[in-house]
Design an enzyme around this catalytic site. Sequence first.
Site, PDB file in Angstrom:
ATOM      1  N   ASN A  23      16.116 -13.551 -13.126  1.00 56.17           N
ATOM      2  CA  ASN A  23      16.288 -12.847 -14.396  1.00 56.17           C
ATOM      3  C   ASN A  23      16.487 -11.371 -14.056  1.00 56.17           C
ATOM      4  O   ASN A  23      15.538 -10.668 -13.721  1.00 56.17           O
ATOM      5  CB  ASN A  23      15.030 -13.062 -15.247  1.00 56.17           C
ATOM      6  CG  ASN A  23      15.148 -12.432 -16.620  1.00 56.17           C
ATOM      7  OD1 ASN A  23      16.097 -11.692 -16.896  1.00 56.17           O
ATOM      8  ND2 ASN A  23      14.188 -12.719 -17.469  1.00 56.17           N
ATOM      9  N   GLU A  43       9.952 -19.479 -19.831  1.00 57.98           N
ATOM     10  CA  GLU A  43      11.414 -19.470 -19.739  1.00 57.98           C
ATOM     11  C   GLU A  43      11.879 -19.842 -18.329  1.00 57.98           C
ATOM     12  O   GLU A  43      12.899 -20.494 -18.163  1.00 57.98           O
ATOM     13  CB  GLU A  43      11.944 -18.081 -20.134  1.00 57.98           C
ATOM     14  CG  GLU A  43      11.783 -17.820 -21.618  1.00 57.98           C
ATOM     15  CD  GLU A  43      12.011 -16.366 -22.008  1.00 57.98           C
ATOM     16  OE1 GLU A  43      11.040 -15.589 -21.944  1.00 57.98           O
ATOM     17  OE2 GLU A  43      13.140 -16.021 -22.377  1.00 57.98           O
ATOM     18  N   HIS A  89      16.705 -15.065 -27.114  1.00 59.82           N
ATOM     19  CA  HIS A  89      15.447 -15.767 -26.797  1.00 59.82           C
ATOM     20  C   HIS A  89      15.606 -17.289 -26.888  1.00 59.82           C
ATOM     21  O   HIS A  89      14.610 -18.014 -27.060  1.00 59.82           O
ATOM     22  CB  HIS A  89      14.302 -15.381 -27.776  1.00 59.82           C
ATOM     23  CG  HIS A  89      13.718 -14.023 -27.548  1.00 59.82           C
ATOM     24  ND1 HIS A  89      13.191 -13.273 -28.577  1.00 59.82           N
ATOM     25  CD2 HIS A  89      13.560 -13.279 -26.425  1.00 59.82           C
ATOM     26  CE1 HIS A  89      12.735 -12.126 -28.091  1.00 59.82           C
ATOM     27  NE2 HIS A  89      12.961 -12.114 -26.780  1.00 59.82           N
ATOM     28  N   ARG A 147      19.379 -16.425 -15.542  1.00 65.69           N
ATOM     29  CA  ARG A 147      19.337 -16.139 -16.975  1.00 65.69           C
ATOM     30  C   ARG A 147      20.479 -15.186 -17.289  1.00 65.69           C
ATOM     31  O   ARG A 147      20.598 -14.127 -16.673  1.00 65.69           O
ATOM     32  CB  ARG A 147      18.012 -15.476 -17.345  1.00 65.69           C
ATOM     33  CG  ARG A 147      18.023 -15.021 -18.772  1.00 65.69           C
ATOM     34  CD  ARG A 147      16.818 -14.208 -19.148  1.00 65.69           C
ATOM     35  NE  ARG A 147      17.034 -13.633 -20.456  1.00 65.69           N
ATOM     36  CZ  ARG A 147      16.844 -12.362 -20.758  1.00 65.69           C
ATOM     37  NH1 ARG A 147      16.420 -11.518 -19.840  1.00 65.69           N
ATOM     38  NH2 ARG A 147      17.059 -11.919 -21.973  1.00 65.69           N
ATOM     39  N   ARG A 156      11.909  -1.498 -30.730  1.00 70.45           N
ATOM     40  CA  ARG A 156      13.116  -1.718 -31.545  1.00 70.45           C
ATOM     41  C   ARG A 156      12.761  -1.822 -33.020  1.00 70.45           C
ATOM     42  O   ARG A 156      11.729  -2.396 -33.371  1.00 70.45           O
ATOM     43  CB  ARG A 156      13.811  -3.026 -31.120  1.00 70.45           C
ATOM     44  CG  ARG A 156      14.629  -2.875 -29.860  1.00 70.45           C
ATOM     45  CD  ARG A 156      15.197  -4.211 -29.419  1.00 70.45           C
ATOM     46  NE  ARG A 156      14.686  -4.573 -28.124  1.00 70.45           N
ATOM     47  CZ  ARG A 156      14.736  -5.790 -27.590  1.00 70.45           C
ATOM     48  NH1 ARG A 156      15.292  -6.787 -28.267  1.00 70.45           N
ATOM     49  NH2 ARG A 156      14.252  -6.028 -26.402  1.00 70.45           N
TER      50      ARG A 156
END
Length: 393
Positions: free
Chosen positions: A7, A379, A177, A88, A236
Amino acid sequence: MKILTVNAGSSSLKFNCIELPEQKELISGYFERIGSKESFYSIKINGEKIKREAELNNHMDAVDCLNKELIENNIVASLDEIDGVGHRLVHGGDEFNKSVLITDEVLSACKQFDDLAPLHNPPMLACVDAFRKALPNTPMAAVFDTAFHQTMKETEFIYPVPYEWYTKYGVRKYGFHGTSHRFINKTISEVMGRNDLKVISCHLGSGASICAIDAGKSVDTTMGFSPLAGLMMGTRSGDMDASIIPFIMNKENKTCDEVMNELNKKSGFLGVSGTGSDSRDIEDGIAAGNERCVLAQNIFCQRVANYIAMYNNLLNGADVIVFTAGIGENSIDSRVEIGEKIASLGVKIDTAVNDFRGKLKKISTEDSKIPVYVVPTNEELMIALDTYELINE
Ligand code: AMP
Protein backbone atom coordinates in the site's frame (compact mmCIF):
# COMPACT_ATOMS: atom_id res chain seq x y z
CA MET A 1 1.81 -19.49 -0.59
CA LYS A 2 3.60 -16.34 0.51
CA ILE A 3 1.76 -13.22 -0.62
CA LEU A 4 3.08 -9.70 -0.21
CA THR A 5 0.59 -6.83 0.05
CA VAL A 6 1.68 -3.30 -0.77
CA ASN A 7 0.00 0.00 0.00
CA ALA A 8 2.04 2.94 -1.31
CA GLY A 9 1.42 6.60 -0.60
CA SER A 10 3.27 9.58 -2.03
CA SER A 11 6.00 9.29 0.63
CA SER A 12 5.16 6.04 2.38
CA LEU A 13 4.88 2.32 1.74
CA LYS A 14 3.14 -0.23 3.95
CA PHE A 15 3.67 -3.93 3.39
CA ASN A 16 2.57 -7.25 4.85
CA CYS A 17 3.72 -10.73 4.00
CA ILE A 18 0.94 -13.22 4.60
CA GLU A 19 1.00 -17.02 4.33
CA LEU A 20 -2.12 -18.33 2.62
CA PRO A 21 -4.39 -20.22 2.94
CA GLU A 22 -3.37 -20.25 6.63
CA GLN A 23 -3.89 -16.43 6.85
CA LYS A 24 -0.74 -16.12 8.96
CA GLU A 25 1.06 -12.77 8.99
CA LEU A 26 4.81 -13.42 8.68
CA ILE A 27 6.14 -9.86 8.71
CA SER A 28 4.82 -6.35 8.16
CA GLY A 29 6.42 -2.97 7.86
CA TYR A 30 6.02 0.70 7.18
CA PHE A 31 8.41 2.98 5.28
CA GLU A 32 7.93 6.67 6.02
CA ARG A 33 9.13 10.01 4.66
CA ILE A 34 10.44 8.43 1.48
CA GLY A 35 12.30 11.11 -0.49
CA SER A 36 13.20 13.21 2.57
CA LYS A 37 16.35 13.29 4.73
CA GLU A 38 14.49 11.90 7.76
CA SER A 39 13.35 8.71 6.05
CA PHE A 40 13.06 5.58 8.19
CA TYR A 41 11.09 2.38 8.46
CA SER A 42 9.78 -0.03 11.02
CA ILE A 43 9.11 -3.73 10.76
CA LYS A 44 6.96 -5.99 12.90
CA ILE A 45 7.88 -9.62 13.28
CA ASN A 46 6.78 -12.14 15.95
CA GLY A 47 4.93 -9.34 17.74
CA GLU A 48 8.12 -7.25 18.03
CA LYS A 49 8.40 -3.83 16.38
CA ILE A 50 11.85 -2.71 15.20
CA LYS A 51 12.64 0.79 13.89
CA ARG A 52 15.48 1.33 11.42
CA GLU A 53 17.09 4.40 9.90
CA ALA A 54 17.56 4.21 6.13
CA GLU A 55 18.25 6.53 3.26
CA LEU A 56 15.16 6.16 1.09
CA ASN A 57 15.44 8.47 -1.90
CA ASN A 58 12.53 6.88 -3.72
CA HIS A 59 10.15 3.91 -3.64
CA MET A 60 12.75 1.70 -5.36
CA ASP A 61 15.03 2.15 -2.31
CA ALA A 62 12.15 1.09 -0.05
CA VAL A 63 11.53 -1.99 -2.22
CA ASP A 64 15.24 -2.91 -1.96
CA CYS A 65 15.13 -2.57 1.86
CA LEU A 66 11.94 -4.58 2.04
CA ASN A 67 13.47 -7.41 -0.02
CA LYS A 68 16.56 -7.39 2.19
CA GLU A 69 14.40 -7.65 5.34
CA LEU A 70 12.45 -10.59 3.89
CA ILE A 71 15.67 -12.50 3.35
CA GLU A 72 17.48 -11.46 6.55
CA ASN A 73 14.47 -12.39 8.68
CA ASN A 74 14.27 -15.81 7.00
CA ILE A 75 10.82 -15.16 5.60
CA VAL A 76 12.17 -16.34 2.24
CA ALA A 77 15.57 -17.74 1.22
CA SER A 78 15.33 -15.92 -2.09
CA LEU A 79 12.80 -13.49 -3.56
CA ASP A 80 11.55 -16.17 -5.98
CA GLU A 81 9.75 -17.66 -3.00
CA ILE A 82 7.30 -14.74 -2.97
CA ASP A 83 4.36 -16.25 -4.84
CA GLY A 84 2.45 -13.05 -5.51
CA VAL A 85 2.22 -9.35 -4.79
CA GLY A 86 -1.09 -7.54 -4.27
CA HIS A 87 -1.04 -3.77 -4.77
CA ARG A 88 -3.66 -1.46 -3.36
CA LEU A 89 -4.60 1.03 -6.07
CA VAL A 90 -6.80 3.94 -5.15
CA HIS A 91 -8.61 4.39 -8.43
CA GLY A 92 -10.00 1.98 -10.99
CA GLY A 93 -12.41 4.53 -12.52
CA ASP A 94 -15.39 2.78 -14.10
CA GLU A 95 -13.04 0.39 -15.89
CA PHE A 96 -12.41 -2.07 -13.04
CA ASN A 97 -15.20 -3.63 -10.96
CA LYS A 98 -12.94 -6.23 -9.35
CA SER A 99 -9.30 -7.02 -8.65
CA VAL A 100 -7.22 -8.11 -11.65
CA LEU A 101 -3.80 -9.54 -12.40
CA ILE A 102 -1.45 -6.76 -13.47
CA THR A 103 -0.41 -6.65 -17.13
CA ASP A 104 1.01 -3.82 -19.28
CA GLU A 105 -2.56 -3.22 -20.54
CA VAL A 106 -3.95 -2.96 -16.99
CA LEU A 107 -1.22 -0.45 -16.07
CA SER A 108 -1.85 1.75 -19.08
CA ALA A 109 -5.60 1.67 -18.28
CA CYS A 110 -4.75 2.73 -14.70
CA LYS A 111 -2.60 5.61 -15.94
CA GLN A 112 -5.70 7.38 -17.30
CA PHE A 113 -6.92 7.76 -13.70
CA ASP A 114 -4.00 10.03 -12.74
CA ASP A 115 -6.37 12.87 -13.49
CA LEU A 116 -8.97 11.57 -11.02
CA ALA A 117 -6.49 10.85 -8.18
CA PRO A 118 -3.50 13.12 -8.88
CA LEU A 119 -1.96 12.76 -5.41
CA HIS A 120 -2.38 9.01 -4.99
CA ASN A 121 -2.37 7.29 -8.36
CA PRO A 122 1.08 8.28 -9.74
CA PRO A 123 3.08 7.15 -6.64
CA MET A 124 1.10 3.92 -6.45
CA LEU A 125 1.85 3.14 -10.10
CA ALA A 126 5.52 4.09 -9.60
CA CYS A 127 5.62 1.59 -6.77
CA VAL A 128 4.08 -1.15 -8.96
CA ASP A 129 6.86 -0.42 -11.48
CA ALA A 130 9.53 -0.73 -8.79
CA PHE A 131 8.17 -4.13 -7.69
CA ARG A 132 7.88 -5.38 -11.29
CA LYS A 133 11.54 -4.49 -11.80
CA ALA A 134 12.63 -6.17 -8.56
CA LEU A 135 10.45 -9.30 -9.00
CA PRO A 136 10.06 -9.66 -12.78
CA ASN A 137 8.64 -13.21 -12.68
CA THR A 138 6.20 -12.81 -9.81
CA PRO A 139 2.47 -12.46 -10.57
CA MET A 140 0.97 -9.24 -9.22
CA ALA A 141 -2.61 -8.14 -8.62
CA ALA A 142 -4.23 -4.71 -8.57
CA VAL A 143 -6.85 -4.28 -5.86
CA PHE A 144 -8.85 -1.09 -6.34
CA ASP A 145 -10.44 1.03 -3.60
CA THR A 146 -13.22 1.97 -6.01
CA ALA A 147 -14.03 -1.46 -7.53
CA PHE A 148 -16.55 -2.62 -4.90
CA HIS A 149 -18.76 0.43 -5.53
CA GLN A 150 -19.13 -0.18 -9.25
CA THR A 151 -22.46 -1.89 -8.48
CA MET A 152 -24.03 1.49 -7.53
CA LYS A 153 -26.90 2.55 -9.79
CA GLU A 154 -27.02 5.84 -11.69
CA THR A 155 -29.49 7.23 -9.13
CA GLU A 156 -26.68 6.99 -6.61
CA PHE A 157 -23.60 7.75 -8.70
CA ILE A 158 -24.76 10.60 -10.99
CA TYR A 159 -24.46 14.09 -9.50
CA PRO A 160 -27.20 16.59 -10.31
CA VAL A 161 -24.81 18.74 -12.38
CA PRO A 162 -24.61 19.13 -16.20
CA TYR A 163 -24.71 15.54 -17.48
CA GLU A 164 -21.86 16.29 -19.94
CA TRP A 165 -19.47 16.60 -16.97
CA TYR A 166 -20.03 12.86 -16.55
CA THR A 167 -19.84 11.87 -20.24
CA LYS A 168 -16.89 14.15 -21.06
CA TYR A 169 -14.81 14.00 -17.87
CA GLY A 170 -16.06 11.09 -15.77
CA VAL A 171 -17.51 13.34 -13.04
CA ARG A 172 -19.55 10.87 -10.92
CA LYS A 173 -19.48 9.25 -7.53
CA TYR A 174 -16.82 6.51 -7.40
CA GLY A 175 -16.57 5.82 -3.68
CA PHE A 176 -13.48 4.57 -1.82
CA HIS A 177 -12.53 2.23 1.06
CA GLY A 178 -14.10 -0.55 -1.06
CA THR A 179 -11.62 -3.20 0.11
CA SER A 180 -12.48 -2.50 3.75
CA HIS A 181 -16.26 -2.46 3.18
CA ARG A 182 -15.97 -5.73 1.22
CA PHE A 183 -13.98 -7.30 4.07
CA ILE A 184 -16.58 -6.14 6.61
CA ASN A 185 -19.41 -7.58 4.53
CA LYS A 186 -17.58 -10.91 4.13
CA THR A 187 -16.79 -11.15 7.86
CA ILE A 188 -20.23 -10.15 9.17
CA SER A 189 -21.89 -12.51 6.65
CA GLU A 190 -19.76 -15.37 8.05
CA VAL A 191 -20.52 -14.33 11.66
CA MET A 192 -24.27 -14.13 11.05
CA GLY A 193 -24.31 -17.15 8.71
CA ARG A 194 -26.11 -15.34 5.87
CA ASN A 195 -25.08 -14.08 2.45
CA ASP A 196 -28.15 -11.94 1.78
CA LEU A 197 -27.55 -9.39 4.53
CA LYS A 198 -28.35 -5.69 4.25
CA VAL A 199 -25.31 -4.15 5.93
CA ILE A 200 -24.48 -0.58 6.92
CA SER A 201 -20.68 -0.65 7.13
CA CYS A 202 -19.21 2.35 8.98
CA HIS A 203 -15.46 2.69 8.31
CA LEU A 204 -14.55 5.42 10.81
CA GLY A 205 -10.81 6.10 10.73
CA SER A 206 -8.73 9.16 9.94
CA GLY A 207 -10.50 8.81 6.58
CA ALA A 208 -14.12 7.80 7.04
CA SER A 209 -16.93 6.47 4.89
CA ILE A 210 -20.15 4.51 5.24
CA CYS A 211 -21.37 1.95 2.72
CA ALA A 212 -24.86 0.51 2.25
CA ILE A 213 -24.49 -3.10 1.12
CA ASP A 214 -27.28 -5.39 -0.09
CA ALA A 215 -26.43 -9.10 -0.48
CA GLY A 216 -22.75 -8.36 -1.05
CA LYS A 217 -23.27 -5.44 -3.44
CA SER A 218 -22.47 -1.82 -2.67
CA VAL A 219 -25.67 0.20 -3.14
CA ASP A 220 -24.35 3.59 -2.03
CA THR A 221 -21.41 5.06 -0.17
CA THR A 222 -20.59 8.43 1.35
CA MET A 223 -17.32 9.27 -0.40
CA GLY A 224 -17.80 10.54 -3.91
CA PHE A 225 -15.81 11.74 -6.90
CA SER A 226 -12.96 12.01 -4.42
CA PRO A 227 -12.37 10.90 -0.82
CA LEU A 228 -13.23 14.44 0.36
CA ALA A 229 -16.99 13.85 0.28
CA GLY A 230 -19.39 12.44 2.85
CA LEU A 231 -18.53 12.21 6.55
CA MET A 232 -16.44 14.65 8.52
CA MET A 233 -12.94 13.14 8.93
CA GLY A 234 -9.67 13.73 10.76
CA THR A 235 -8.63 16.64 8.52
CA ARG A 236 -11.19 16.46 5.66
CA SER A 237 -14.40 18.45 5.67
CA GLY A 238 -16.75 15.89 4.16
CA ASP A 239 -19.94 17.30 2.62
CA MET A 240 -20.20 21.09 2.39
CA ASP A 241 -21.61 23.75 0.10
CA ALA A 242 -19.34 24.12 -2.98
CA SER A 243 -19.94 27.87 -3.11
CA ILE A 244 -17.82 28.26 0.04
CA ILE A 245 -14.75 27.58 -2.15
CA PRO A 246 -14.90 30.71 -4.38
CA PHE A 247 -16.13 32.74 -1.39
CA ILE A 248 -12.99 31.90 0.64
CA MET A 249 -10.76 32.28 -2.43
CA ASN A 250 -11.98 35.88 -2.72
CA LYS A 251 -11.95 36.69 0.98
CA GLU A 252 -8.45 35.34 1.63
CA ASN A 253 -6.95 35.91 -1.80
CA LYS A 254 -6.16 32.21 -2.13
CA THR A 255 -5.96 29.93 -5.13
CA CYS A 256 -8.39 27.08 -5.64
CA ASP A 257 -5.59 24.61 -4.82
CA GLU A 258 -4.89 26.42 -1.55
CA VAL A 259 -8.52 26.29 -0.47
CA MET A 260 -8.79 22.63 -1.51
CA ASN A 261 -5.71 21.92 0.57
CA GLU A 262 -7.45 23.46 3.58
CA LEU A 263 -10.54 21.33 2.96
CA ASN A 264 -8.37 18.21 2.77
CA LYS A 265 -5.75 18.91 5.44
CA LYS A 266 -7.04 21.63 7.80
CA SER A 267 -10.72 20.77 8.21
CA GLY A 268 -12.71 18.00 9.90
CA PHE A 269 -11.80 17.29 13.54
CA LEU A 270 -8.72 19.48 13.23
CA GLY A 271 -10.56 22.43 11.67
CA VAL A 272 -13.50 22.49 14.06
CA SER A 273 -11.61 21.72 17.27
CA GLY A 274 -8.42 23.67 16.50
CA THR A 275 -6.81 21.00 18.70
CA GLY A 276 -6.03 17.91 16.67
CA SER A 277 -7.14 15.51 13.98
CA ASP A 278 -7.02 12.39 16.13
CA SER A 279 -10.19 11.40 17.97
CA ARG A 280 -8.05 10.64 21.06
CA ASP A 281 -7.03 14.34 21.19
CA ILE A 282 -10.69 15.27 20.85
CA GLU A 283 -11.67 12.91 23.67
CA ASP A 284 -8.93 14.42 25.87
CA GLY A 285 -10.18 17.91 24.96
CA ILE A 286 -13.75 16.97 25.88
CA ALA A 287 -12.55 15.62 29.24
CA ALA A 288 -10.78 18.96 29.83
CA GLY A 289 -13.97 20.88 29.03
CA ASN A 290 -12.90 22.21 25.61
CA GLU A 291 -16.12 23.30 23.90
CA ARG A 292 -14.73 23.20 20.37
CA CYS A 293 -13.78 19.56 20.92
CA VAL A 294 -17.32 18.85 22.13
CA LEU A 295 -18.65 20.56 19.00
CA ALA A 296 -16.32 18.59 16.68
CA GLN A 297 -17.37 15.29 18.26
CA ASN A 298 -21.07 16.22 18.03
CA ILE A 299 -20.83 17.15 14.35
CA PHE A 300 -18.93 13.93 13.57
CA CYS A 301 -21.36 11.64 15.40
CA GLN A 302 -24.45 13.45 14.10
CA ARG A 303 -23.29 13.11 10.50
CA VAL A 304 -22.53 9.42 10.95
CA ALA A 305 -25.98 8.95 12.50
CA ASN A 306 -27.70 10.87 9.69
CA TYR A 307 -26.08 8.72 7.01
CA ILE A 308 -26.94 5.52 8.88
CA ALA A 309 -30.59 6.63 8.98
CA MET A 310 -30.47 7.52 5.29
CA TYR A 311 -28.97 4.15 4.34
CA ASN A 312 -31.43 2.31 6.54
CA ASN A 313 -34.11 3.91 4.36
CA LEU A 314 -32.25 3.16 1.12
CA LEU A 315 -31.86 -0.51 2.12
CA ASN A 316 -35.49 -0.65 3.20
CA GLY A 317 -34.35 -1.71 6.66
CA ALA A 318 -30.81 -2.82 7.48
CA ASP A 319 -30.07 -6.22 9.05
CA VAL A 320 -26.90 -5.05 10.78
CA ILE A 321 -24.77 -1.98 11.44
CA VAL A 322 -20.99 -2.47 11.72
CA PHE A 323 -18.36 -0.10 13.16
CA THR A 324 -14.79 -0.50 11.98
CA ALA A 325 -11.38 1.25 11.52
CA GLY A 326 -9.49 3.32 14.12
CA ILE A 327 -12.46 5.19 15.63
CA GLY A 328 -15.05 2.47 14.99
CA GLU A 329 -12.89 -0.20 16.62
CA ASN A 330 -11.49 1.86 19.48
CA SER A 331 -13.58 4.88 20.40
CA ILE A 332 -16.01 3.59 23.02
CA ASP A 333 -17.54 7.06 23.47
CA SER A 334 -18.14 7.63 19.75
CA ARG A 335 -19.99 4.31 19.45
CA VAL A 336 -22.24 5.24 22.37
CA GLU A 337 -22.91 8.75 21.06
CA ILE A 338 -23.70 7.53 17.53
CA GLY A 339 -25.94 4.83 19.04
CA GLU A 340 -27.90 7.51 20.96
CA LYS A 341 -28.31 9.55 17.80
CA ILE A 342 -29.91 6.61 15.94
CA ALA A 343 -32.25 5.65 18.77
CA SER A 344 -35.19 6.52 16.50
CA LEU A 345 -34.28 3.40 14.45
CA GLY A 346 -34.75 1.28 17.58
CA VAL A 347 -30.98 0.83 18.01
CA LYS A 348 -29.79 0.22 21.56
CA ILE A 349 -26.11 -0.07 22.49
CA ASP A 350 -25.27 -2.17 25.56
CA THR A 351 -22.84 0.23 27.24
CA ALA A 352 -21.44 -2.47 29.56
CA VAL A 353 -20.62 -4.76 26.63
CA ASN A 354 -19.36 -1.84 24.51
CA ASP A 355 -16.48 -1.13 26.90
CA PHE A 356 -13.63 -2.64 24.82
CA ARG A 357 -11.31 -1.86 21.90
CA GLY A 358 -10.25 -3.65 18.75
CA LYS A 359 -12.24 -6.90 18.88
CA LEU A 360 -15.05 -8.52 16.91
CA LYS A 361 -18.09 -8.29 19.16
CA LYS A 362 -21.80 -7.50 19.14
CA ILE A 363 -22.44 -4.29 21.10
CA SER A 364 -26.21 -3.92 20.84
CA THR A 365 -28.74 -5.20 23.38
CA GLU A 366 -30.87 -8.25 22.60
CA ASP A 367 -33.92 -6.03 22.04
CA SER A 368 -32.12 -3.61 19.69
CA LYS A 369 -34.15 -3.46 16.47
CA ILE A 370 -30.95 -3.61 14.40
CA PRO A 371 -27.94 -5.53 15.75
CA VAL A 372 -24.71 -3.52 15.94
CA TYR A 373 -21.24 -5.08 15.76
CA VAL A 374 -17.64 -3.95 15.99
CA VAL A 375 -15.54 -5.78 13.38
CA PRO A 376 -11.81 -4.98 13.03
CA THR A 377 -11.08 -4.37 9.38
CA ASN A 378 -8.20 -6.06 7.57
CA GLU A 379 -7.62 -4.58 4.13
CA GLU A 380 -4.24 -6.32 3.84
CA LEU A 381 -5.82 -9.74 4.27
CA MET A 382 -8.47 -8.90 1.66
CA ILE A 383 -5.74 -7.80 -0.79
CA ALA A 384 -3.79 -11.01 -0.09
CA LEU A 385 -6.90 -13.18 -0.55
CA ASP A 386 -7.72 -11.51 -3.88
CA THR A 387 -4.14 -12.01 -5.07
CA TYR A 388 -4.14 -15.65 -3.95
CA GLU A 389 -7.42 -16.33 -5.76
CA LEU A 390 -6.29 -14.63 -8.97
CA ILE A 391 -3.04 -16.60 -9.00
CA ASN A 392 -4.85 -19.88 -8.42
CA GLU A 393 -7.61 -19.26 -10.99
P1 AMP B 1 -7.27 4.51 10.82
O1 AMP B 1 -7.28 5.55 9.74
O2 AMP B 1 -8.30 3.44 10.62
O3 AMP B 1 -5.90 3.97 11.11
O4 AMP B 1 -7.73 5.27 12.15
C1 AMP B 1 -6.90 6.19 12.80
C2 AMP B 1 -7.74 7.03 13.73
O5 AMP B 1 -8.43 6.19 14.67
C3 AMP B 1 -6.92 7.96 14.60
O6 AMP B 1 -6.63 9.14 13.94
C4 AMP B 1 -7.86 8.18 15.77
O7 AMP B 1 -8.76 9.23 15.40
C5 AMP B 1 -8.65 6.89 15.87
N1 AMP B 1 -8.24 6.08 17.02
C6 AMP B 1 -7.25 5.17 17.06
N2 AMP B 1 -7.14 4.62 18.30
C7 AMP B 1 -8.09 5.20 19.06
C8 AMP B 1 -8.50 5.07 20.46
N3 AMP B 1 -7.91 4.22 21.30
N4 AMP B 1 -9.52 5.85 20.87
C9 AMP B 1 -10.14 6.70 20.04
N5 AMP B 1 -9.79 6.85 18.73
C10 AMP B 1 -8.80 6.13 18.25
